[in-house]
Scaffold this motif. Structure first.
Motif, mmCIF file in Angstrom:
data_model
loop_
_atom_site.group_PDB
_atom_site.id
_atom_site.type_symbol
_atom_site.label_atom_id
_atom_site.label_comp_id
_atom_site.label_asym_id
_atom_site.label_seq_id
_atom_site.Cartn_x
_atom_site.Cartn_y
_atom_site.Cartn_z
ATOM 1 N N ASP A 165 0.816 -1.248 0.023
ATOM 2 C CA ASP A 165 -0.093 -0.038 0.159
ATOM 3 C C ASP A 165 1.027 1.282 -0.077
ATOM 4 N N PHE A 166 2.055 1.259 0.536
ATOM 5 C CA PHE A 166 3.043 2.221 0.544
ATOM 6 C C PHE A 166 4.188 1.885 1.018
ATOM 7 N N ILE A 167 5.346 2.809 0.653
ATOM 8 C CA ILE A 167 6.803 2.406 0.889
ATOM 9 C C ILE A 167 7.375 3.476 1.456
ATOM 10 N N THR A 168 8.562 3.217 2.042
ATOM 11 C CA THR A 168 9.448 4.074 2.739
ATOM 12 C C THR A 168 10.795 3.935 1.353
ATOM 13 N N LEU A 169 11.189 5.306 1.343
ATOM 14 C CA LEU A 169 12.440 5.348 0.710
ATOM 15 C C LEU A 169 13.609 5.765 1.100
ATOM 16 N N SER A 170 14.836 5.125 1.423
ATOM 17 C CA SER A 170 15.796 5.729 2.238
ATOM 18 C C SER A 170 17.151 5.216 1.740
ATOM 19 N N PRO A 171 18.258 6.045 2.136
ATOM 20 C CA PRO A 171 18.260 7.211 2.997
ATOM 21 C C PRO A 171 18.334 8.533 1.924
ATOM 22 N N VAL A 172 17.439 9.377 2.236
ATOM 23 C CA VAL A 172 17.550 10.702 1.297
ATOM 24 C C VAL A 172 18.880 11.532 1.509
ATOM 25 N N GLN A 173 19.089 11.460 2.682
ATOM 26 C CA GLN A 173 20.525 12.220 2.972
ATOM 27 C C GLN A 173 20.975 11.420 4.126
ATOM 28 N N ALA A 174 22.355 11.822 4.680
ATOM 29 C CA ALA A 174 23.149 11.093 5.651
ATOM 30 C C ALA A 174 22.416 11.214 7.017
ATOM 31 N N THR A 175 22.615 9.914 7.546
ATOM 32 C CA THR A 175 21.552 9.917 8.732
ATOM 33 C C THR A 175 22.521 9.062 9.768
ATOM 34 N N GLN A 176 22.074 9.570 11.151
ATOM 35 C CA GLN A 176 23.097 8.724 12.379
ATOM 36 C C GLN A 176 22.357 7.411 12.438
ATOM 37 N N THR A 177 21.236 6.983 11.994
ATOM 38 C CA THR A 177 20.682 5.742 12.317
ATOM 39 C C THR A 177 21.540 4.928 11.432
ATOM 40 N N HIS A 178 21.920 5.175 10.178
ATOM 41 C CA HIS A 178 22.648 4.164 9.367
ATOM 42 C C HIS A 178 23.729 5.077 8.795
ATOM 43 N N PRO A 179 24.819 5.518 9.351
ATOM 44 C CA PRO A 179 25.792 6.189 8.822
ATOM 45 C C PRO A 179 26.546 5.670 7.832
ATOM 46 N N ASP A 180 26.595 4.352 7.321
ATOM 47 C CA ASP A 180 27.344 3.753 6.315
ATOM 48 C C ASP A 180 26.631 3.842 5.077
ATOM 49 N N ALA A 181 25.385 3.942 5.187
ATOM 50 C CA ALA A 181 24.299 4.033 3.787
ATOM 51 C C ALA A 181 24.749 5.232 2.926
ATOM 52 N N GLU A 182 24.847 4.980 1.763
ATOM 53 C CA GLU A 182 25.160 6.081 0.905
ATOM 54 C C GLU A 182 23.778 6.805 0.527
ATOM 55 N N PRO A 183 23.612 8.060 0.795
ATOM 56 C CA PRO A 183 22.469 8.887 0.532
ATOM 57 C C PRO A 183 21.984 8.779 -1.021
ATOM 58 N N LEU A 184 20.783 8.890 -1.215
ATOM 59 C CA LEU A 184 20.419 8.891 -2.403
ATOM 60 C C LEU A 184 20.318 10.274 -3.170
ATOM 61 N N GLY A 185 20.187 11.288 -2.037
ATOM 62 C CA GLY A 185 19.992 12.805 -2.719
ATOM 63 C C GLY A 185 18.437 12.889 -3.197
ATOM 64 N N TRP A 186 18.269 14.196 -2.885
ATOM 65 C CA TRP A 186 16.958 14.751 -3.487
ATOM 66 C C TRP A 186 16.630 14.490 -4.954
ATOM 67 N N PRO A 187 17.580 14.799 -5.892
ATOM 68 C CA PRO A 187 17.481 14.763 -7.338
ATOM 69 C C PRO A 187 17.053 13.228 -7.472
ATOM 70 N N HIS A 188 17.988 12.238 -7.009
ATOM 71 C CA HIS A 188 17.727 10.676 -7.245
ATOM 72 C C HIS A 188 16.476 10.193 -6.984
ATOM 73 N N VAL A 189 16.241 10.904 -5.753
ATOM 74 C CA VAL A 189 14.891 10.248 -5.151
ATOM 75 C C VAL A 189 13.718 10.880 -5.948
ATOM 76 N N SER A 190 13.645 11.858 -6.508
ATOM 77 C CA SER A 190 12.571 12.380 -7.406
ATOM 78 C C SER A 190 12.539 11.638 -8.657
ATOM 79 N N ALA A 191 13.756 11.578 -9.295
ATOM 80 C CA ALA A 191 13.739 10.411 -10.558
ATOM 81 C C ALA A 191 13.323 9.245 -10.191
ATOM 82 N N LEU A 192 13.423 8.597 -9.002
ATOM 83 C CA LEU A 192 13.119 7.053 -8.613
ATOM 84 C C LEU A 192 11.592 6.942 -8.312
ATOM 85 N N LEU A 193 10.903 8.080 -7.813
ATOM 86 C CA LEU A 193 9.570 8.174 -7.781
ATOM 87 C C LEU A 193 8.756 8.390 -9.022
ATOM 88 N N GLN A 194 9.339 8.794 -10.069
ATOM 89 C CA GLN A 194 8.850 8.992 -11.365
ATOM 90 C C GLN A 194 7.935 7.790 -11.922
#
Length: 313
Positions: free
Chosen positions: A247-276
């Motif tokens: 029914d819905f999804i979470t998409l992450s990480p948009v930016q660097a985060t304390q919870t998952h410091p090793d994860a490569e951030p997607l960045g806002w432009p890539h997030v927007s492209a993915l959601l197309q």
């Protein structure tokens, strides 16, 4: 086949009810209910088309609107892009200017109405809020429950009980109490093995990316009456979530985060492209704040999700 660009409106009344219109029997998908709107004409922006269609169909003029969701759907005889807007204020008194029946219904009642297949993600988006709270790790049971109670009191309507370090038995006990705190006020999403589904019939389920990968081939693992969500981090996982019918999804990480410091951030432009290419409502997670919600809407998301930034202090 050319994709037809159509605008549609989730029109909200003062008491939160949503306006539906019934399609005439001689139209495509006739006899079904729909969110009012129509085709975007050549040279029109989506907002201009929305204003024109709502005036022609209902005799109203929107005064406050924002993007809600875009849905791409392929019928056997036509391909459509539904460009859906949330209309929270308007002038005029809605009436069926073309003779079409209208109905004001609560968000909870939407699932009782029969819509064209392309409208199903819109029904979910219309019912979901703009903020999704995820509980922080490392809290005791009483701390979690106090925070959930405070969050619900502050207006949070969707929250996930996440406690990865907690023993299963303790998590299950807290889930029972959390469901009591949320009853009639907020939708609680649980995480864990699907063998627990039958023990918590009022809860929705949020799948990890690992569960999504393991289970997607088997289709949707719970009934359409219950909320199903999944954590996604890539185009591949977004495709698996669509295939499963979440029914819905979470998409992450948009930016660097304390919870998952090793994860490569997607960045806002890539997030927007993915959601197309995504038809499901999406919450953006990772380094976002509640105040980022308008930026999330412009990127094509339902809203924002978060842990520490969203947790009541």
């Amino acid at each position: 086949m050319k994709r037809i660009h159509v605008v549609a409106a989730v029109i909200r009344g003062i008491e939160g009810q949503i306006l539906l219109a019934k399609r005439s029997a001689d139209k495509h998908q006739g006899g079904l209910w729909e969110f009012p709107g129509g085709k975007v004409e050549a040279g029109e922006t989506a907002q201009e088309a929305l204003a024109r269609e709502l005036h022609e169909e209902l005799g109203i003029r929107p005064s406050a609107s924002r993007p809600l969701i875009q849905v791409r759907h392929d019928y056997p005889d036509k391909h459509v892009l539904l460009d859906v807007w949330d209309v929270s204020a308007f002038s005029g008194e809605p009436h069926g200017a073309e003779g079409q029946p209208l109905a004001w219904v609560s968000p909870r009642q939407l699932s009782d109405y029969e819509f064209p297949a392309a409208n199903q993600p819109i029904v979910a988006a219309a019912r979901l809020p703009e903020h999704y709270l995820i509980t922080p790790d490392g809290l005791s049971g009483p701390e979690l429950l106090r925070g959930i109670q405070a969050a619900v009191k502050s207006g949070i309507r969707l929250l996930q009980l996440r406690a990865p370090a907690m023993f299963d038995a303790q998590y299950r006990d807290i889930a029972v109490d959390a469901l009591g705190l949320c009853a009639g006020k907020a939708q609680l999403m649980l995480k864990g093995p699907l063998e627990w589904l039958g023990d918590f019939p009022a809860a929705g389920w949020h799948l990890t990316a690992k569960q999504l990968r393991e289970l997607s081939a088997g289709g949707r693992p719970l009934s359409k009456e219950r909320w199903l969500a999944a954590s996604c981090h890539s185009a591949e996982e977004l495709a698996l979530a669509a295939k499963m019918g979440v029914d819905f999804i979470t998409l992450s990480p948009v930016q660097a985060t304390q919870t998952h410091p090793d994860a490569e951030p997607l960045g806002w432009p890539h997030v927007s492209a993915l959601l197309q290419g995504v038809n499901q409502p999406a919450y953006l997670l990772g380094g976002v704040m509640p105040s980022d919600v308008e930026r999330a809407w412009q990127a094509g998301a339902q809203g924002v999700a978060g842990i520490r930034a969203f947790w009541p202090q």
